[in-house]
Design an enzyme around this catalytic site. Structure first.
Site, PDB file in Angstrom:
ATOM      1  N   THR A 140      48.621  71.261  51.098  1.00  0.00           N
ATOM      2  CA  THR A 140      49.354  72.510  50.920  1.00  0.00           C
ATOM      3  C   THR A 140      50.038  72.950  52.208  1.00  0.00           C
ATOM      4  OG1 THR A 140      48.995  74.882  50.590  1.00  0.00           O
ATOM      5  CG2 THR A 140      47.096  73.638  51.268  1.00  0.00           C
ATOM      6  N   ASP A 141      51.100  73.740  52.057  1.00  0.00           N
ATOM      7  CA  ASP A 141      51.766  74.293  53.248  1.00  0.00           C
ATOM      8  C   ASP A 141      50.884  75.296  53.980  1.00  0.00           C
ATOM      9  OD1 ASP A 141      51.895  76.378  51.390  1.00  0.00           O
ATOM     10  OD2 ASP A 141      54.067  76.627  51.490  1.00  0.00           O
ATOM     11  N   GLU A 142      49.818  75.764  53.310  1.00  0.00           N
ATOM     12  CA  GLU A 142      48.974  76.786  53.945  1.00  0.00           C
ATOM     13  C   GLU A 142      48.239  76.247  55.165  1.00  0.00           C
ATOM     14  OE1 GLU A 142      46.795  79.423  51.482  1.00  0.00           O
ATOM     15  OE2 GLU A 142      48.274  79.379  49.886  1.00  0.00           O
ATOM     16  N   TYR A 165      40.076  78.981  52.249  1.00  0.00           N
ATOM     17  CA  TYR A 165      40.727  77.941  51.444  1.00  0.00           C
ATOM     18  C   TYR A 165      41.584  77.022  52.314  1.00  0.00           C
ATOM     19  CZ  TYR A 165      44.498  75.816  48.728  1.00  0.00           C
ATOM     20  OH  TYR A 165      45.413  74.921  48.222  1.00  0.00           O
ATOM     21  N   LYS A 169      41.282  72.997  53.254  1.00  0.00           N
ATOM     22  CA  LYS A 169      42.321  71.996  52.951  1.00  0.00           C
ATOM     23  C   LYS A 169      42.761  71.295  54.249  1.00  0.00           C
ATOM     24  CE  LYS A 169      44.155  71.179  49.538  1.00  0.00           C
ATOM     25  NZ  LYS A 169      43.828  70.191  48.463  1.00  0.00           N
TER      26      LYS A 169
HETATM   27  P1  NAD Z   1      43.591  74.251  39.883  1.00  0.00           P
HETATM   28  O1  NAD Z   1      42.584  75.192  40.436  1.00  0.00           O
HETATM   29  O2  NAD Z   1      44.473  74.677  38.772  1.00  0.00           O
HETATM   30  O3  NAD Z   1      42.857  72.904  39.396  1.00  0.00           O
HETATM   31  C1  NAD Z   1      41.833  72.310  40.138  1.00  0.00           C
HETATM   32  C2  NAD Z   1      41.148  71.279  39.235  1.00  0.00           C
HETATM   33  O4  NAD Z   1      40.124  70.624  40.040  1.00  0.00           O
HETATM   34  C3  NAD Z   1      40.437  71.877  38.030  1.00  0.00           C
HETATM   35  O5  NAD Z   1      40.700  71.096  36.888  1.00  0.00           O
HETATM   36  C4  NAD Z   1      38.957  71.812  38.402  1.00  0.00           C
HETATM   37  O6  NAD Z   1      38.116  71.678  37.265  1.00  0.00           O
HETATM   38  C5  NAD Z   1      38.927  70.592  39.280  1.00  0.00           C
HETATM   39  N1  NAD Z   1      37.791  70.603  40.236  1.00  0.00           N
HETATM   40  C6  NAD Z   1      37.425  71.631  41.042  1.00  0.00           C
HETATM   41  N2  NAD Z   1      36.336  71.262  41.762  1.00  0.00           N
HETATM   42  C7  NAD Z   1      36.032  69.992  41.399  1.00  0.00           C
HETATM   43  C8  NAD Z   1      35.034  69.063  41.803  1.00  0.00           C
HETATM   44  N3  NAD Z   1      34.114  69.385  42.723  1.00  0.00           N
HETATM   45  N4  NAD Z   1      35.023  67.831  41.244  1.00  0.00           N
HETATM   46  C9  NAD Z   1      35.957  67.499  40.313  1.00  0.00           C
HETATM   47  N5  NAD Z   1      36.920  68.338  39.887  1.00  0.00           N
HETATM   48  C10 NAD Z   1      36.955  69.575  40.431  1.00  0.00           C
HETATM   49  O7  NAD Z   1      44.446  73.772  41.149  1.00  0.00           O
HETATM   50  P2  NAD Z   1      46.001  73.405  41.248  1.00  0.00           P
HETATM   51  O8  NAD Z   1      46.769  74.648  41.491  1.00  0.00           O
HETATM   52  O9  NAD Z   1      46.354  72.484  40.148  1.00  0.00           O
HETATM   53  O10 NAD Z   1      45.987  72.603  42.631  1.00  0.00           O
HETATM   54  C11 NAD Z   1      45.754  71.183  42.647  1.00  0.00           C
HETATM   55  C12 NAD Z   1      45.789  70.700  44.083  1.00  0.00           C
HETATM   56  O11 NAD Z   1      47.057  71.013  44.652  1.00  0.00           O
HETATM   57  C13 NAD Z   1      44.759  71.377  44.996  1.00  0.00           C
HETATM   58  O12 NAD Z   1      44.256  70.394  45.876  1.00  0.00           O
HETATM   59  C14 NAD Z   1      45.548  72.423  45.755  1.00  0.00           C
HETATM   60  O13 NAD Z   1      44.983  72.652  47.026  1.00  0.00           O
HETATM   61  C15 NAD Z   1      46.911  71.746  45.868  1.00  0.00           C
HETATM   62  N6  NAD Z   1      48.073  72.633  45.956  1.00  0.00           N
HETATM   63  C16 NAD Z   1      48.267  73.642  45.053  1.00  0.00           C
HETATM   64  C17 NAD Z   1      49.418  74.416  45.123  1.00  0.00           C
HETATM   65  C18 NAD Z   1      49.687  75.512  44.113  1.00  0.00           C
HETATM   66  O14 NAD Z   1      50.670  76.242  44.260  1.00  0.00           O
HETATM   67  N7  NAD Z   1      48.894  75.668  43.073  1.00  0.00           N
HETATM   68  C19 NAD Z   1      50.351  74.190  46.126  1.00  0.00           C
HETATM   69  C20 NAD Z   1      50.127  73.164  47.048  1.00  0.00           C
HETATM   70  C21 NAD Z   1      48.988  72.385  46.945  1.00  0.00           C
HETATM   71  O1  TDX Z   2      47.463  89.781  42.049  1.00  0.00           O
HETATM   72  C1  TDX Z   2      48.095  89.273  43.004  1.00  0.00           C
HETATM   73  N1  TDX Z   2      48.947  90.056  43.720  1.00  0.00           N
HETATM   74  C2  TDX Z   2      49.639  89.591  44.803  1.00  0.00           C
HETATM   75  O2  TDX Z   2      50.402  90.346  45.437  1.00  0.00           O
HETATM   76  C3  TDX Z   2      47.946  87.887  43.397  1.00  0.00           C
HETATM   77  C4  TDX Z   2      47.009  86.986  42.636  1.00  0.00           C
HETATM   78  C5  TDX Z   2      48.666  87.445  44.468  1.00  0.00           C
HETATM   79  N2  TDX Z   2      49.472  88.269  45.183  1.00  0.00           N
HETATM   80  C6  TDX Z   2      50.228  87.716  46.338  1.00  0.00           C
HETATM   81  C7  TDX Z   2      49.429  86.948  47.355  1.00  0.00           C
HETATM   82  C8  TDX Z   2      50.404  85.912  47.854  1.00  0.00           C
HETATM   83  O3  TDX Z   2      51.185  86.443  48.910  1.00  0.00           O
HETATM   84  O4  TDX Z   2      51.175  86.802  45.805  1.00  0.00           O
HETATM   85  C9  TDX Z   2      51.308  85.649  46.656  1.00  0.00           C
HETATM   86  C10 TDX Z   2      50.938  84.412  45.871  1.00  0.00           C
HETATM   87  O5  TDX Z   2      49.550  84.467  45.647  1.00  0.00           O
HETATM   88  P1  TDX Z   2      48.771  83.285  44.887  1.00  0.00           P
HETATM   89  O6  TDX Z   2      49.442  83.048  43.577  1.00  0.00           O
HETATM   90  O7  TDX Z   2      47.323  83.614  44.899  1.00  0.00           O
HETATM   91  O8  TDX Z   2      49.117  82.025  45.805  1.00  0.00           O
HETATM   92  P2  TDX Z   2      48.889  81.723  47.365  1.00  0.00           P
HETATM   93  O9  TDX Z   2      47.791  82.542  47.925  1.00  0.00           O
HETATM   94  O10 TDX Z   2      50.215  81.793  48.036  1.00  0.00           O
HETATM   95  O11 TDX Z   2      48.367  80.199  47.285  1.00  0.00           O
HETATM   96  C11 TDX Z   2      48.997  79.269  46.351  1.00  0.00           C
HETATM   97  O12 TDX Z   2      49.932  78.446  47.008  1.00  0.00           O
HETATM   98  C12 TDX Z   2      49.434  77.477  47.899  1.00  0.00           C
HETATM   99  C13 TDX Z   2      47.943  78.394  45.662  1.00  0.00           C
HETATM  100  O13 TDX Z   2      46.993  79.228  45.025  1.00  0.00           O
HETATM  101  C14 TDX Z   2      47.278  77.461  46.643  1.00  0.00           C
HETATM  102  O14 TDX Z   2      46.377  76.597  45.957  1.00  0.00           O
HETATM  103  C15 TDX Z   2      48.352  76.635  47.299  1.00  0.00           C
HETATM  104  O15 TDX Z   2      47.785  75.806  48.279  1.00  0.00           O
END
Ligand code: NAD
Ligand code: TDX
Length: 379
Positions: A140-142, A165, A169
């Site tokens: 992730t970019d975080e 988190y 990562k």
């Molecule tokens: P998500 O939370 O929707 O899904 C995570 C999945 O992993 C779920 O199906 C969960 O059951 C499974 N899981 C959790 N713990 C586990 C374990 N111990 N063993 C096996 N399975 C397990 O997450 P997402 O948003 O789909 O993110 C997927 C990946 O992408 C993550 O690694 C996250 O850090 C990365 N990522 C997410 C975003 C975003 O915007 N959502 C952006 C950049 C990177």
């Molecule tokens: O209720 C809310 N109100 C609000 O203002 C929530 C849930 C979020 N926010 C803000 C927090 C963040 O600045 O919105 C922005 C986006 O929040 P999230 O959807 O929780 O995402 P973020 O914290 O940016 O992280 C996401 O992007 C990077 C994913 O959850 C991560 O898994 C990924 O790595």
């Protein structure tokens, strides 16, 4: 025929990824390993699994015995690790689970791959590896921390995570790089910005806002709403991962982003306006609204869907101000560019949610209510 182990594919991005690669590549087999935490849902992948091309295994990426058994049974060529605890707010409440899954789980998969893929040693004592194998870490970019008003994250930006988190990562990335440098393990990493699209769990900003509007609830915006995220349609992320896994240079890190920076408040207002417009154009969508008050034409009223639903609430602890990705490297080396414009992606996403309320109900039927109340009650 390539065999993939895809972890975490019952979650948001992993599910979109397996749907994408199964449609794109005929000559592949996919084994999904997912623990089915609150974020994983079998219904999301029900149509994709249990045929000769795709299998589901319920299990934890931290389980060493299971990982070894899967490697010996399926002889994986690629591992793509999506499995993670992914929500920043939950990591603030319970950091340890994030360290266990995100760091130790990653290390367990790397070790299982090492046991399965090492063929011997070279003259300097480095392991030699099976040809054409690859461990890919979805990051992730975080990991780069937070930006001021100017600038972008490149692959050279120093790692500087702030939340439990993002620290977990980052640690996972460092372990992957340590295996690359110490054992010459074939690895790649992608670091992507915020995704949105179908199957996004409604604890994250965009699906939570959509769900709350449909239920007539307030829309919680943290702090003053000026924090900036760089939003990418999930399928564009899946395309980037597919390219990196198959054609990315061994050992490299690629940033993936949409060049689509928006303040949270803009996202929320745009989501409100888009839902209202879609319901004006297609009154049948109004049936999913919880409030069913009728207007003078006998249609369900939607005039209350406006910015007055927005409530500014207490800020997230350690809230990163701005993320913005420079994706020049993946564009230059692999020809990837984001294809979905935000204005189109958000419409596709909202329509998906309007048409898939059963999915929303099924993933929020368990512990979600408790989570929501604890998280937002005193904010
Ligand atoms: P998500 O939370 O929707 O899904 C995570 C999945 O992993 C779920 O199906 C969960 O059951 C499974 N899981 C959790 N713990 C586990 C374990 N111990 N063993 C096996 N399975 C397990 O997450 P997402 O948003 O789909 O993110 C997927 C990946 O992408 C993550 O690694 C996250 O850090 C990365 N990522 C997410 C975003 C975003 O915007 N959502 C952006 C950049 C990177
Ligand atoms: O209720 C809310 N109100 C609000 O203002 C929530 C849930 C979020 N926010 C803000 C927090 C963040 O600045 O919105 C922005 C986006 O929040 P999230 O959807 O929780 O995402 P973020 O914290 O940016 O992280 C996401 O992007 C990077 C994913 O959850 C991560 O898994 C990924 O790595």
């Amino acid at each position: 025929m390539k065999t993939y182990l895809v972890t975490g594919a019952a979650g948001f991005i992993g599910a979109n990824y397996i749907k994408y690669i199964l449609a794109k590549h005929e000559d592949i087999k996919v084994v999904i390993l997912d623990a089915l935490t609150y974020a994983g849902n079998l219904g999301t992948i029900a149509k994709d699994v249990d045929n000769e091309r795709c299998f589901f295994i319920k299990g934890n990426i931290c389980d060493r015995e299971l990982a070894d058994r899967l490697f010996s049974e399926y002889k994986f060529d690629y591992i793509v690790n999506f499995a993670a605890e992914s929500h920043v707010d939950r990591s603030i409440e319970n950091p340890q689970l994030f360290l266990q899954t995100n760091i130790l789980g990653t290390q367990n998969l790397l070790d299982a791959a090492r046991r399965a893929w090492v063929t011997g040693k070279d003259e300097n004592g480095y392991p030699t590896w099976r040809k054409d194998v690859r461990y890919h870490q979805v990051s992730t970019d975080e990991v780069y921390g937070s930006l001021g008003e100017e600038g972008f994250f490149t692959e050279e930006t120093p790692l500087c995570p702030h939340s439990p988190y993002s620290a977990s990562k980052t640690s996972a990335d460092l372990i992957v790089m340590a295996y690359r440098d110490t054992y010459k393990m074939p690895v790649t990493i992608t670091r992507c910005s915020n995704n949105y699209g179908p199957y996004h769990f409604p604890e994250k900003l965009i699906p939570l806002i959509i769900k709350n509007i449909l239920e007539g609830k307030r829309l919680p915006v943290y702090g003053n709403g000026t924090n900036v995220r760089d939003w990418l349609y999930v399928e564009d992320h899946c395309k980037a991962i597919d390219l990196v896994v198959r054609q990315g240079k061994n050992g490299e890190i690629y940033n993936v982003g949409g060049h689509n920076e928006k303040q949270n408040i803009e996202i929320v207002k745009l989501t409100i306006a888009t839902i209202r417009r879609l319901m004006e154009e297609e009154p049948a969508y109004r049936k999913v609204l919880k409030k069913k008050e009728l207007d003078e034409n006998g249609e369900i009223r939607i005039d209350w869907i406006n910015d007055s639903l927005i409530t500014f609430v207490k800020d997230r602890l350690g809230h990163d101000q701005r993320y913005a990705i420079d994706p020049t490297k993946i564009t230059r080396e692999l020809g990837w560019t984001p294809e979905t414009k935000f204005e189109d992606g958000i419409v596709k996403t909202i329509i998906w949610y309007l048409n898939n309320q059963d999915w929303v109900k099924s993933v929020t039927s368990g512990d979600y209510q408790n989570y929501y109340e604890n998280m937002y009650k005193n904010r």
